[in-house]
Design a protein around this motif. Structure first.
Motif, short mmCIF file in Angstrom:
data_model
loop_
_atom_site.label_atom_id
_atom_site.label_comp_id
_atom_site.label_asym_id
_atom_site.label_seq_id
_atom_site.Cartn_x
_atom_site.Cartn_y
_atom_site.Cartn_z
N GLN A 273 2.87 -5.12 5.99
CA GLN A 273 1.62 -5.83 6.27
C GLN A 273 0.41 -5.03 5.77
OE1 GLN A 273 1.18 -6.72 10.43
NE2 GLN A 273 -0.74 -7.80 10.15
N ASN A 274 0.48 -3.71 5.87
CA ASN A 274 -0.63 -2.83 5.46
C ASN A 274 -0.42 -2.22 4.07
OD1 ASN A 274 -2.06 -3.09 7.93
ND2 ASN A 274 -0.55 -1.75 8.88
N TYR A 275 0.59 -2.65 3.36
CA TYR A 275 1.02 -2.01 2.11
C TYR A 275 -0.11 -1.86 1.09
CZ TYR A 275 3.99 -0.83 -1.86
OH TYR A 275 4.57 -0.21 -2.93
N GLN A 276 -0.98 -2.84 0.98
CA GLN A 276 -2.06 -2.77 -0.01
C GLN A 276 -2.99 -1.58 0.20
OE1 GLN A 276 -3.90 -6.68 0.00
NE2 GLN A 276 -2.88 -7.13 -1.94
N ASN A 277 -3.03 -1.04 1.41
CA ASN A 277 -3.93 0.07 1.72
C ASN A 277 -3.22 1.41 1.85
OD1 ASN A 277 -6.22 -1.66 1.90
ND2 ASN A 277 -5.45 -2.35 3.86
N ILE A 278 -1.95 1.45 1.50
CA ILE A 278 -1.16 2.68 1.63
C ILE A 278 -1.00 3.29 0.24
CG2 ILE A 278 1.07 3.64 2.33
CD1 ILE A 278 1.27 1.27 4.32
N PRO A 279 -1.26 4.59 0.08
CA PRO A 279 -1.21 5.22 -1.25
C PRO A 279 0.21 5.53 -1.71
CG PRO A 279 -1.86 6.85 0.37
CD PRO A 279 -1.73 5.54 1.10
N ARG A 280 0.99 4.47 -1.93
CA ARG A 280 2.35 4.63 -2.43
C ARG A 280 2.78 3.36 -3.14
NH1 ARG A 280 6.33 6.52 1.42
NH2 ARG A 280 7.86 5.47 0.11
N GLY B 206 16.27 2.53 -3.58
CA GLY B 206 14.83 2.43 -3.74
C GLY B 206 14.25 3.63 -4.44
N THR B 207 13.08 3.44 -5.02
CA THR B 207 12.32 4.52 -5.67
C THR B 207 10.87 4.42 -5.21
OG1 THR B 207 11.76 3.18 -7.60
CG2 THR B 207 13.77 4.51 -7.75
N SER B 208 10.15 5.52 -5.34
CA SER B 208 8.74 5.49 -4.93
C SER B 208 7.92 6.49 -5.74
CB SER B 208 8.62 5.82 -3.44
OG SER B 208 9.10 7.12 -3.18
N ILE B 209 6.63 6.19 -5.80
CA ILE B 209 5.61 7.11 -6.29
C ILE B 209 4.57 7.15 -5.17
CG2 ILE B 209 3.85 7.63 -8.02
CD1 ILE B 209 5.43 5.80 -9.97
N VAL B 210 4.35 8.33 -4.63
CA VAL B 210 3.47 8.49 -3.47
C VAL B 210 2.36 9.48 -3.80
CG1 VAL B 210 3.41 9.25 -1.05
CG2 VAL B 210 5.44 8.08 -1.93
N LEU B 211 1.16 9.17 -3.36
CA LEU B 211 0.07 10.14 -3.45
C LEU B 211 0.17 11.01 -2.21
CD1 LEU B 211 -2.43 11.20 -4.93
CD2 LEU B 211 -3.79 9.56 -3.62
N GLY B 212 0.72 12.20 -2.38
CA GLY B 212 0.97 13.10 -1.26
C GLY B 212 0.06 14.31 -1.29
N GLU B 213 0.41 15.28 -0.47
CA GLU B 213 -0.46 16.45 -0.33
C GLU B 213 -0.51 17.32 -1.58
OE1 GLU B 213 1.08 19.58 2.37
OE2 GLU B 213 2.85 18.31 2.53
N PHE B 214 0.49 17.21 -2.46
CA PHE B 214 0.51 18.03 -3.68
C PHE B 214 0.13 17.24 -4.92
CE2 PHE B 214 3.37 20.06 -0.67
CZ PHE B 214 2.83 21.34 -0.65
N GLY B 215 -0.14 15.95 -4.75
CA GLY B 215 -0.44 15.07 -5.87
C GLY B 215 0.53 13.91 -5.86
N LEU B 216 0.88 13.45 -7.04
CA LEU B 216 1.80 12.32 -7.15
C LEU B 216 3.24 12.82 -7.04
CD1 LEU B 216 -0.07 10.42 -9.99
CD2 LEU B 216 -0.06 9.89 -7.55
N GLU B 217 4.00 12.17 -6.18
CA GLU B 217 5.38 12.58 -5.90
C GLU B 217 6.31 11.38 -6.05
OE1 GLU B 217 5.34 13.99 -1.87
OE2 GLU B 217 3.70 15.37 -2.23
N ILE B 218 7.49 11.63 -6.61
CA ILE B 218 8.49 10.57 -6.71
C ILE B 218 9.56 10.77 -5.65
CG2 ILE B 218 8.17 10.12 -9.17
CD1 ILE B 218 10.98 11.63 -9.47
#
Length: 186
Positions: free
Chosen positions: A80-87, A103-115
């Motif tokens: 429901q909140n996916y559009q506002n989550i940095p992943r 599944g796979t992901s690209i996330v904006l995490g504490e170190f930068g972009l993470e897969i």
């Protein structure tokens, strides 16, 4: 709003993600060792119950960073909140069976972009799906996020994931807390 080493703000990442989702921009299809074809699908276009059942399978839980199941209600709130989550999250689909296998992901995490990645169906393990899916995700990343550094966090006892990452150009950057290592793409 910038994170160290990411060179991309949360707002910039979410705007980019939402444009990619709107365009249904996906990583390219790929094939496993047996020449079986797989596709990607945005997580928001997948059945909630099927997605969470796959994510909560024993092998996925035991190798995940948190080692905790996700409740269906929490996953529904996430979607429901996916559009506002940095992943960015893509489910891996067996084209022949229209079946989610991982599944796979690209996330904006504490170190930068993470897969991240996982295969949730044991009968699909050992077929080269995780490596081929991640290679396709990396090509997508290079096209859509050119010039940005990329990391992967993994449990230090998840030797299969570490090996896949190394084969795809990642090297250990440092050890984090709680048995997690950070790998950086070279």
């Amino acid at each position: 709003n910038k994170l160290v080493g990411s060179y991309m703000t949360r707002v910039e990442f979410i705007e980019k993600k939402n444009l990619l989702e709107l365009d249904n921009a996906l990583p390219k299809e790929f094939f496993d060792k047996n020449k079986k074809k797989y596709l990607f699908k945005w997580i928001v276009n997948c059945n909630l119950r099927e997605t969470i059942l796959l994510r909560n399978r024993g092998k996925v839980i035991s190798t995940s960073k948190t080692q905790q199941k996700i409740k269906l209600v929490d996953h529904a709130i996430f979607i429901q909140n996916y559009q506002n989550i940095p992943r960015i999250d893509f489910m891996i689909m067996d084209e022949d069976k229209s079946l989610m296998v991982g599944g796979t992901s690209i996330v904006l995490g504490e170190f930068g972009l993470e897969i991240g990645k996982y295969i949730g169906r044991e009968e699909y393990l050992g077929c080269g799906i995780a490596k081929a899916a991640t290679a396709s995700l990396l090509n997508y990343f290079d096209k859509e996020f050119y010039g940005f550094e990329l990391y992967s966090k993994t449990r230090k006892d998840n030797f299969i994931n570490i090996s896949i990452n190394e084969k795809l150009g990642f090297a250990k950057d440092r050890e984090l807390t709680d048995g997690i290592i950070l790998m950086k793409r070279r």
